[in-house]
Design a protein around this motif. Sequence first.
Motif, PDB file in Angstrom:
ATOM      1  N   ARG A 119       0.838  -1.201   0.000  1.00 35.18           N
ATOM      2  CA  ARG A 119       0.000   0.000   0.000  1.00 35.18           C
ATOM      3  C   ARG A 119       0.873   1.251   0.000  1.00 35.18           C
ATOM      4  NH1 ARG A 119      -4.532   1.763   4.551  1.00 35.18           N
ATOM      5  NH2 ARG A 119      -4.960   3.842   3.692  1.00 35.18           N
ATOM      6  N   ASP A 120       0.511   2.232  -0.829  1.00 32.33           N
ATOM      7  CA  ASP A 120       1.210   3.512  -0.853  1.00 32.33           C
ATOM      8  C   ASP A 120       0.592   4.445   0.181  1.00 32.33           C
ATOM      9  OD1 ASP A 120       3.113   3.117  -2.999  1.00 32.33           O
ATOM     10  OD2 ASP A 120       1.389   3.093  -4.350  1.00 32.33           O
ATOM     11  N   HIS A 121       1.402   4.879   1.143  1.00 28.43           N
ATOM     12  CA  HIS A 121       0.956   5.845   2.141  1.00 28.43           C
ATOM     13  C   HIS A 121       1.482   7.219   1.734  1.00 28.43           C
ATOM     14  CE1 HIS A 121      -0.358   2.761   5.068  1.00 28.43           C
ATOM     15  NE2 HIS A 121       0.663   2.064   4.586  1.00 28.43           N
ATOM     16  N   GLU A 122       0.583   8.151   1.447  1.00 31.20           N
ATOM     17  CA  GLU A 122       0.957   9.524   1.106  1.00 31.20           C
ATOM     18  C   GLU A 122       0.733  10.385   2.340  1.00 31.20           C
ATOM     19  OE1 GLU A 122       2.328  10.395  -1.674  1.00 31.20           O
ATOM     20  OE2 GLU A 122       2.042   8.518  -2.796  1.00 31.20           O
ATOM     21  N   LEU A 123       1.818  10.902   2.933  1.00 28.40           N
ATOM     22  CA  LEU A 123       1.753  11.540   4.235  1.00 28.40           C
ATOM     23  C   LEU A 123       2.479  12.878   4.213  1.00 28.40           C
ATOM     24  CD1 LEU A 123       2.752   8.294   6.168  1.00 28.40           C
ATOM     25  CD2 LEU A 123       0.429   9.081   5.695  1.00 28.40           C
TER      26      LEU A 123
END
Length: 212
Positions: A119-123
């Motif tokens: 999963r790509d976490h954009e933070l």
Amino acid sequence: MTSRTTTTRALARFALVAAAAVAAASLWAGSRPEQGLLLDAQTWQEEVTTASTGPWPADGWYRLEPRERGVDVRAVQPVEAGAVPANALFFRLPGTALKTGLRASYRHLEVLAQPRLGRDHELSLGTSRFSIRVEETPVGIEYAIGYGGQTYTYVLAPVGASTSVVDVADLDGDNRPDFLVEVEDNTTYLLLSTKAKPGMNLPTAELPAHGC
């Protein structure tokens, strides 16, 4: 334990992901980056401040104390007296300076406590945006961290191991995220952005489990 023994032990454990280490080393054209020392409070008190296991470096140390809203970073020396927080870590790498004071942490660490594979976490940390993706690859558990238009990759654990991001903060003052990652409540890695290059990297420092 001596600083040389600690570093050797860290490199031996990292042999679990030797393929990743070879890939990282190639980035520096045969000049392998030096890994720092990362110690827990018990080792600091029992071995460094007392010098019971031989001479340790006298300067260049930083204490990292995770708190509710950030990581308290202080420059310290082994000769200093006083209580040591049980959760403190002690870091040293020649030529590497950290930004002292309370360094604000990423607010929603629960999202990364057990990062979902693939999963790509954009933070964001303050005004700095970053991404993190954790995947299981043939050589181990891979962390791909993105910021500034580049991706910085680390293999931190063998296949099947669980990992957790325990803190994200700008520890070195470059307005980019730095990470403390724990592997199965066992080994802790410090990843500093100022020591990373695009592509495959080795951790900046490793805290092995006691008895390893």
